[in-house]
Structures are given as C-alpha cells and as structure tokens.
Scaffold this motif. Structure first.
Motif, short mmCIF file in Angstrom:
data_model
loop_
_atom_site.label_atom_id
_atom_site.label_comp_id
_atom_site.label_asym_id
_atom_site.label_seq_id
_atom_site.Cartn_x
_atom_site.Cartn_y
_atom_site.Cartn_z
N ALA A 1 0.81 -1.21 0.00
CA ALA A 1 0.00 0.00 0.00
C ALA A 1 0.85 1.27 0.00
O ALA A 1 0.54 2.23 -0.72
CB ALA A 1 -0.94 -0.01 1.20
N ALA A 2 1.90 1.30 0.81
CA ALA A 2 2.72 2.51 0.88
C ALA A 2 3.32 2.84 -0.48
O ALA A 2 3.38 4.02 -0.88
CB ALA A 2 3.83 2.33 1.92
N ARG A 3 3.76 1.81 -1.20
CA ARG A 3 4.34 2.04 -2.51
C ARG A 3 3.26 2.42 -3.53
O ARG A 3 3.50 3.25 -4.41
CB ARG A 3 5.11 0.80 -2.97
CG ARG A 3 6.30 0.47 -2.07
CD ARG A 3 7.07 -0.76 -2.58
NE ARG A 3 7.60 -0.52 -3.90
CZ ARG A 3 8.77 0.10 -4.14
NH1 ARG A 3 9.49 0.56 -3.14
NH2 ARG A 3 9.19 0.27 -5.38
N VAL A 4 2.07 1.84 -3.41
CA VAL A 4 0.98 2.19 -4.32
C VAL A 4 0.57 3.65 -4.10
O VAL A 4 0.30 4.38 -5.06
CB VAL A 4 -0.22 1.26 -4.12
CG1 VAL A 4 -1.41 1.73 -4.94
CG2 VAL A 4 0.13 -0.17 -4.51
N VAL A 5 0.52 4.08 -2.85
CA VAL A 5 0.17 5.48 -2.57
C VAL A 5 1.16 6.42 -3.23
O VAL A 5 0.78 7.44 -3.82
CB VAL A 5 0.08 5.73 -1.06
CG1 VAL A 5 0.00 7.22 -0.75
CG2 VAL A 5 -1.13 5.01 -0.47
N GLU A 6 2.44 6.09 -3.16
CA GLU A 6 3.44 6.92 -3.84
C GLU A 6 3.19 6.98 -5.34
O GLU A 6 3.24 8.05 -5.96
CB GLU A 6 4.85 6.39 -3.56
CG GLU A 6 5.37 6.66 -2.16
CD GLU A 6 6.83 6.26 -2.00
OE1 GLU A 6 7.37 5.59 -2.91
OE2 GLU A 6 7.42 6.61 -0.97
N GLN A 7 2.92 5.81 -5.92
CA GLN A 7 2.61 5.77 -7.36
C GLN A 7 1.35 6.58 -7.65
O GLN A 7 1.28 7.32 -8.64
CB GLN A 7 2.41 4.32 -7.82
CG GLN A 7 3.64 3.43 -7.73
CD GLN A 7 4.60 3.61 -8.89
OE1 GLN A 7 4.38 4.44 -9.77
NE2 GLN A 7 5.68 2.86 -8.88
N GLY A 8 0.36 6.43 -6.79
CA GLY A 8 -0.91 7.11 -7.00
C GLY A 8 -0.78 8.62 -6.96
O GLY A 8 -1.37 9.33 -7.78
N ARG A 9 -0.02 9.12 -6.01
CA ARG A 9 0.15 10.57 -5.91
C ARG A 9 0.89 11.12 -7.12
O ARG A 9 0.56 12.20 -7.62
CB ARG A 9 0.88 10.91 -4.61
CG ARG A 9 0.01 10.66 -3.37
CD ARG A 9 0.79 10.86 -2.08
NE ARG A 9 -0.08 10.66 -0.92
CZ ARG A 9 0.35 10.61 0.35
NH1 ARG A 9 1.66 10.74 0.62
NH2 ARG A 9 -0.50 10.43 1.34
#
Length: 300
Positions: free
Chosen positions: A78-86
C-alpha cells in the motif's frame, strides 16, 4: 469503454511519444469514453517510475480533457501504491487502478486493508483490479469488493479474472447492496454476454486495434439490440485471432506482441517493439497476423 492504452516504443526501447499521441487520438476518435493508462496492455510492469510519469503526462496532454484517465498504479504494498498514486494524480490521473499486494503474502482481511490504506492516501477514486493470472492466483472475493464499495473505499472493479461465475456473483451481490460499485470487464471475446450480465463498462486491450467495433458493440448491447451486438462480437473475435497465431513465446510477448504487430501494420505506431527481455515477433508470425488483418478487412 476504457481501453488499456498500448505504450509504443522506438527500436532502441525508448518510449515513442509521437506514436503514443497517435494511439490516444485513435482511441478517442474511435468512440472510447475514457482511457486506462498503464494497464497490463500498457506494459506497466516493464516501465520505470520515471517512464510511468512520462506516459501519464503525455497522454493527459494529448487527451486534453476530452476523456477521463484511469491510471494503473501497480506496486507491491500500500505505501508504494500510494506513492505511485500521488505521482499519477499530479501527472493527470482522474482515478487509479490498484491490484492486491504482490510479493507480500497477505490474507483476505489484509488485502481489504491494503485497499483502505490506498484510498486514504490519494484524493481520487480507487478501482480494484482483479487479475489473478498476474498475482500468483490471488482472486479478489466478491464479498470483500462489495463491502469496500459500501464503505466508499473503492469506486469500482476491473475484472480480468476470466471467472465468469465469480463475476456473475459480484454483479448480483453489488446489485443487492445498492450498486455501490461500477463493474468493468477485461474480456475481449464475450463482451456481449458480460453486458447482458450487467457490467457497467469494458476494458478490452484489443480496442487498441479496433476501437470502432467495440464502441458499436457497446452501443448495440446497451440499447438492447442483441442481434447486432452478437454479430459485432463475432466480427471482433475473428480479428482477435491474431493473438493465437504466435507460438513459443511468453504471455506478454504473445498477446501484447500481436497487438503491437497489428498496430504497426495498420500504421498506428512506428514500431512493434516490446520492452526487454521480450523478443521481436518472427517474420512468420508477423505474416500470420497480417493474414488475419487482411482476411477480416482491417488491413486493405
């Protein structure tokens, strides 16, 4: 109709942004309602973080607000997905598409919390991507998806599981819960039947080759003209035979290679190049793809 946009490459492996612009126009002019950027067909797994942002930015610039963009933010946790998402939102995404965690070993409740964490970390709608073939067989349970929809965590689901029984159950459970989710199918060859089941949209990779027929299929099916819908699906299926011609290649090199080969033959992209280590399509397979395109009238 939100087709996953192919990412064209030059022969040296760099991104071909001129061809990418051509593909965007081809899809929008072909009647697509939106674009799915950095999906499997966009070869997202092979792109660096910098290349992902470049692709989103260029597509957003070319689309120029004509259609919304859903962007695949595929990463392990999730933490890495949030970075990608932002990063995706800053580059022009109107929503993001997210798989279950991979490499990380999570159970059902942990996967649900993965989506909750992602949704809390970005300011755009989140769509769950159910694609077991790319996740070691991990299948998103319909009960979990509907619960997340009811909570407002996810806005919809892109189902590429190939599990039509599971999809039918998801449609029924979603309807019983008041339809909190928009349900998309990743099917190529049975879209007429999936619309009849009750899907809200399609995400067919083959629309990169023939968007017009998919749009006509969608319009016919959603207006209840099933005879026309079936006829168009059969036409598309005859064209889709291109993916069954190559032999002795991996899944990406076969399916996506066939798409890119067809698009190159049709003059949509400058090269059929795929990212390393995927090999070039041999001449005999290119000839076989050409034969299908000519035989179905796509290539004159």
């Amino acid at each position: 109709m939100y087709p996953p946009v192919v990412t064209p490459l030059h022969e040296d492996g760099s991104i071909d942004f001129d061809s990418l612009g051509n593909v965007v126009d081809h899809l929008i002019d072909g009647g697509m309602h939106g674009l799915f950027v950095l999906g499997s067909t966009g070869e997202v797994a092979y792109l660096t973080d910098e290349q992902r942002v470049q692709v989103i930015t260029r597509i957003a610039e070319r689309a120029a607000g004509r259609v919304p963009l859903l962007v695949g933010c595929m990463d392990m946790t999730a933490a890495r997905v949030v970075e990608q998402g932002r990063r995706a939102v800053a580059a022009g995404a109107d929503g993001i598409v997210v798989t279950a965690p991979f490499y990380a070993l999570n159970n059902g409740p942990e996967i649900a919390d993965h989506f909750r964490l992602v949704a809390a970390g970005v300011d755009v709608p989140v769509f769950a991507y159910d694609v077991p073939v790319r996740l070691g067989g991990v299948k998103l349970a319909p009960e979990m998806l509907v619960q997340l929809g009811t909570e407002g965590v996810i806005a919809g689901v892109k189902d590429s599981s190939g599990d039509d029984v599971g999809y039918r159950r998801l449609v029924a459970q979603n309807k019983a819960a008041g339809s909190p989710l928009k349900l998309f199918t990743g099917h190529e060859m049975v879209n007429d039947a999936v619309v009849l089941m009750g899907c809200d949209g399609m995400v067919p990779g083959f629309a990169n080759v023939d968007p017009v027929s998919y749009r006509r299929l969608w319009d016919a099916a959603t207006s209840g003209d099933w005879a026309t819908a079936v006829s168009l699906q059969e036409q598309i299926n005859s064209e889709f035979e291109i993916v069954f011609k190559p032999r002795g290649r991996g899944g990406d090199a076969t399916g996506l290679g066939a798409f890119k080969t067809a698009m190159h033959l049709l003059g949509l992209i400058s090269s059929p190049r795929q990212p390393q280590p995927l090999p070039a399509m041999p001449a005999e397979d290119v000839a076989a793809v050409r034969e299908v395109l000519v035989g179905t009238g796509l290539l004159k």
